[in-house]
Motif scaffolding. Structure first.
Motif, PDB file in Angstrom:
ATOM      1  N   THR A 198     -11.176  -3.495  -5.898  1.00 40.63           N
ATOM      2  CA  THR A 198     -10.288  -2.244  -6.773  1.00 40.63           C
ATOM      3  C   THR A 198      -8.674  -2.524  -6.640  1.00 40.63           C
ATOM      4  O   THR A 198      -8.255  -2.893  -8.479  1.00 40.63           O
ATOM      5  CB  THR A 198     -10.025  -1.063  -5.940  1.00 40.63           C
ATOM      6  N   TYR A 199      -7.974  -3.282  -6.376  1.00 37.95           N
ATOM      7  CA  TYR A 199      -6.434  -4.562  -7.275  1.00 37.95           C
ATOM      8  C   TYR A 199      -6.820  -5.135  -7.970  1.00 37.95           C
ATOM      9  O   TYR A 199      -6.404  -4.790  -8.614  1.00 37.95           O
ATOM     10  CB  TYR A 199      -6.346  -4.872  -5.298  1.00 37.95           C
ATOM     11  N   THR A 219      -0.548   1.715  -3.665  1.00 34.95           N
ATOM     12  CA  THR A 219      -1.440   2.576  -3.905  1.00 34.95           C
ATOM     13  C   THR A 219      -1.918   3.536  -4.847  1.00 34.95           C
ATOM     14  O   THR A 219      -1.187   4.432  -5.074  1.00 34.95           O
ATOM     15  CB  THR A 219      -2.568   2.968  -2.420  1.00 34.95           C
ATOM     16  N   ARG A 278      -4.370   7.257   1.300  1.00 37.95           N
ATOM     17  CA  ARG A 278      -3.494   6.741   0.514  1.00 37.95           C
ATOM     18  C   ARG A 278      -2.895   7.261  -1.322  1.00 37.95           C
ATOM     19  O   ARG A 278      -2.217   7.312  -2.051  1.00 37.95           O
ATOM     20  CB  ARG A 278      -4.290   5.563   0.195  1.00 37.95           C
ATOM     21  N   GLN A 316      -7.980  -2.293   9.378  1.00 40.99           N
ATOM     22  CA  GLN A 316      -8.810  -1.470   8.683  1.00 40.99           C
ATOM     23  C   GLN A 316      -9.687  -3.189   8.797  1.00 40.99           C
ATOM     24  O   GLN A 316      -9.180  -4.214   8.900  1.00 40.99           O
ATOM     25  CB  GLN A 316      -8.648  -2.124   6.924  1.00 40.99           C
ATOM     26  N   ARG A 355     -13.851  -4.403  -0.561  1.00 42.45           N
ATOM     27  CA  ARG A 355     -13.604  -2.959  -0.804  1.00 42.45           C
ATOM     28  C   ARG A 355     -12.647  -2.606  -2.051  1.00 42.45           C
ATOM     29  O   ARG A 355     -11.933  -2.815  -2.767  1.00 42.45           O
ATOM     30  CB  ARG A 355     -14.174  -1.996  -1.269  1.00 42.45           C
ATOM     31  N   ASP A 356     -11.137  -3.010  -1.287  1.00 45.58           N
ATOM     32  CA  ASP A 356      -9.605  -2.576  -1.462  1.00 45.58           C
ATOM     33  C   ASP A 356      -9.795  -4.184  -3.027  1.00 45.58           C
ATOM     34  O   ASP A 356      -8.396  -4.010  -3.456  1.00 45.58           O
ATOM     35  CB  ASP A 356      -8.814  -2.847  -0.286  1.00 45.58           C
ATOM     36  N   LEU A 402     -12.314   3.859  -2.567  1.00 48.53           N
ATOM     37  CA  LEU A 402     -11.921   3.593  -0.713  1.00 48.53           C
ATOM     38  C   LEU A 402     -12.724   4.800  -0.184  1.00 48.53           C
ATOM     39  O   LEU A 402     -13.543   6.128  -1.001  1.00 48.53           O
ATOM     40  CB  LEU A 402     -10.781   4.382  -1.177  1.00 48.53           C
ATOM     41  N   ASN A 454      -9.526   6.902   4.107  1.00 48.17           N
ATOM     42  CA  ASN A 454      -8.052   6.496   3.635  1.00 48.17           C
ATOM     43  C   ASN A 454      -8.075   6.937   2.437  1.00 48.17           C
ATOM     44  O   ASN A 454      -7.053   6.830   1.925  1.00 48.17           O
ATOM     45  CB  ASN A 454      -8.515   4.863   3.251  1.00 48.17           C
ATOM     46  N   SER A 484      -5.343  -8.757   0.940  1.00 50.49           N
ATOM     47  CA  SER A 484      -6.621  -8.104   0.835  1.00 50.49           C
ATOM     48  C   SER A 484      -7.318  -9.139   1.117  1.00 50.49           C
ATOM     49  O   SER A 484      -8.128  -8.505   2.724  1.00 50.49           O
ATOM     50  CB  SER A 484      -6.962  -7.029   0.260  1.00 50.49           C
ATOM     51  N   THR A 505     -13.890  -2.379   4.640  1.00 50.39           N
ATOM     52  CA  THR A 505     -12.810  -1.530   3.791  1.00 50.39           C
ATOM     53  C   THR A 505     -12.047  -2.890   2.899  1.00 50.39           C
ATOM     54  O   THR A 505     -11.614  -2.118   1.813  1.00 50.39           O
ATOM     55  CB  THR A 505     -11.740  -1.195   4.097  1.00 50.39           C
ATOM     56  N   GLU A 562       1.148  -1.411   0.134  1.00 49.22           N
ATOM     57  CA  GLU A 562       0.139  -0.126  -0.045  1.00 49.22           C
ATOM     58  C   GLU A 562       0.951   1.352   0.285  1.00 49.22           C
ATOM     59  O   GLU A 562       0.911   1.819  -0.820  1.00 49.22           O
ATOM     60  CB  GLU A 562      -0.754   0.016   1.282  1.00 49.22           C
TER      61      GLU A 562
END
Length: 129
Positions: free
Chosen positions: A106-107, A32, A53, A95, A102-103, A45, A49, A75, A99, A28
């Motif tokens: 996204t990743y 990120t 980030r 975290q 969701r990460d 995010l 955060n 994650s 969260t 991260e």
């Protein structure tokens, strides 16, 4: 550039030592992304955060699909593991599972766009279930 392989080895070493939270923290720090680096991908995010980030993104790390997949997998593991199954619970900032999940998305979406389509797509399909 040697920096991406060095970070990859550092993360793999931390994973081998069961230091999953530390491995994700390292990723991260470098991986990120912010809307300015990748405007086509919506940021999932939460506001607290986002400010932490958004300034951490740096090239070439943020453009490495492999590092994005590693961050997504870590994650996912941390979001779905019980506190007793992670070795590094002494880390002061943790975290929530929501969260982290969701990460994960996204990743994997970022990795898919960057070229790790097969791996990332497989995990994204499983997240839809």
């Amino acid at each position: 550039m040697q920096s991406v392989p060095i970070l990859r080895q550092l993360v793999l070493g931390l994973i081998a030592q069961h230091q999953y939270r530390e491995a994700l923290d390292e990723l991260e720090l470098y991986v990120t992304f912010s809307s300015s680096n990748f405007p086509a991908l919506p940021l999932l995010l939460s506001p607290p955060n986002l400010s932490t980030r958004s300034y951490l993104a740096s090239l070439p790390y943020s453009d490495s699909p492999t590092l994005q997949v590693y961050a997504g997998l870590l994650s996912l593991y941390l979001a779905t593991s019980t506190p007793s199954s992670t070795q590094s619970q002494s880390h002061s900032h943790s975290q929530g599972s929501e969260t982290l999940l969701r990460d994960v998305r996204t990743y994997f979406e970022r990795a898919q766009v960057l070229g790790e389509g097969g791996v990332a797509e497989g995990f994204l399909e499983r997240l839809e279930i």
